[in-house]
Enzyme design. Structure first.
Site, PDB file in Angstrom:
ATOM      1  N   LYS A   1       0.829  -1.167   0.175  1.00 22.72           N
ATOM      2  CA  LYS A   1       0.122   0.121  -0.181  1.00 22.72           C
ATOM      3  C   LYS A   1       0.824   1.334  -0.118  1.00 22.72           C
ATOM      4  O   LYS A   1       1.908   1.472   0.864  1.00 22.72           O
ATOM      5  CB  LYS A   1      -0.864   0.006   1.320  1.00 22.72           C
ATOM      6  CG  LYS A   1      -2.342   0.868   1.130  1.00 22.72           C
ATOM      7  CD  LYS A   1      -3.163   0.342   2.320  1.00 22.72           C
ATOM      8  CE  LYS A   1      -4.312   1.219   2.183  1.00 22.72           C
ATOM      9  NZ  LYS A   1      -5.175   1.111   3.357  1.00 22.72           N
TER      10      LYS A   1
HETATM   11  O1  G3P Z   1      -7.617   2.043   5.098  1.00 21.40           O
HETATM   12  C1  G3P Z   1      -8.008   3.255   4.811  1.00 21.40           C
HETATM   13  C2  G3P Z   1      -9.526   3.797   5.157  1.00 21.40           C
HETATM   14  O2  G3P Z   1     -10.515   2.699   5.192  1.00 21.40           O
HETATM   15  C3  G3P Z   1      -9.413   4.464   6.527  1.00 21.40           C
HETATM   16  O3  G3P Z   1     -10.750   4.700   6.681  1.00 21.40           O
HETATM   17  O4  G3P Z   1     -12.376   5.450   8.598  1.00 21.40           O
HETATM   18  O5  G3P Z   1      -9.949   6.186   9.111  1.00 21.40           O
HETATM   19  O6  G3P Z   1     -11.426   7.105   7.125  1.00 21.40           O
HETATM   20  P1  G3P Z   1     -11.114   6.111   8.055  1.00 21.40           P
END
Ligand code: G3P
Length: 217
Positions: free
Chosen positions: A87
């Protein structure tokens, strides 16, 4: 649409995997830190444990921000297990590194994507997945699902192979909307996946069926 779980928590990964509908896992440094993992050896061991639990792509994020750091780290991560996807953040050095990984047969997930322009660049560089963060877009003043629709449309018109991986999912409706919008993958917290199960009429209907079933005992 493939279902990935967006967590580094082994219990939650196992619970989602036991449902039989899980296709992969995504993690990020925040999710890894939340599990209390510290140091390179512990990080590597944790990714190995995830790969042993789930038979599908597992996104492991680099911490570096220069081309050399990203490539060196990504090669080490990819060595852990054949299912590791490196990633990489959507930055200039990240795009260069994605191209390098593409040419060297290593799968990538381009993360922190918030615009169609960024998604075009990721696809041009040869990213395997592009991760638009729809929840974080909704937290502002735009519509995250609209971005998914836009990227899916562009990739279709242009014939890009990169898969659209909707990330930053906050609720079950996001999952439904991403499916409608044509996302290839949706990476979700366990709560959003389990939320898809719920409907009050299912509960009421089941109660009645169980009551009537008793009459036939
Ligand atoms: O893994 C990346 C993403 O899904 C993060 O989500 O909830 O931290 O905006 P969030």
């Amino acid at each position: 649409m493939k279902f990935f779980i967006d967590t580094a928590n082994l219990e939650q990964i196992k619970e989602a995997n036991d449902l039989g509908i899980l296709d992969g896992v995504t993690t990020n440094p925040s999710l890894m830190a939340k599990e209390g993992i510290k140091g390179t050896n512990a990080i590597m061991a944790h990714y190995r444990a995830i790969c042993e639990l789930v038979d599908g792509p597992v996104s492991a994020e680099v911490f570096g921000t220069t081309f050399d750091e990203i490539v060196e780290e990504g090669v080490r991560l990819a060595d852990i297990h054949e299912n590791i996807v490196v990633k990489v953040p959507m930055i200039k050095e990240g795009i260069k590194a994605i191209k390098w990984f593409y040419e060297n047969g290593i799968e990538t997930n381009c993360t922190l994507v918030f615009s169609a322009g960024q998604a075009i660049l990721a696809a041009k560089a040869g990213a395997t997945y592009v991760s638009p963060f729809i929840g974080r877009i909704d937290d502002g003043t735009w519509d995250g699902v609209k971005l998914i629709e836009q990227i899916v449309g562009i990739y279709n018109v242009q014939g890009f192979d990169t898969e659209v991986l909707a990330a930053s999912i906050r609720n079950p409706l996001h999952i439904v909307k991403c499916a409608e919008a044509g996302a290839d993958v949706c990476t979700c917290p366990l709560s959003s996946i389990l939320g898809l199960l719920n409907h009050p009429l299912t509960d009421l209907g089941l109660q009645q069926f169980l009551k009537d079933a008793k009459k036939m005992e």
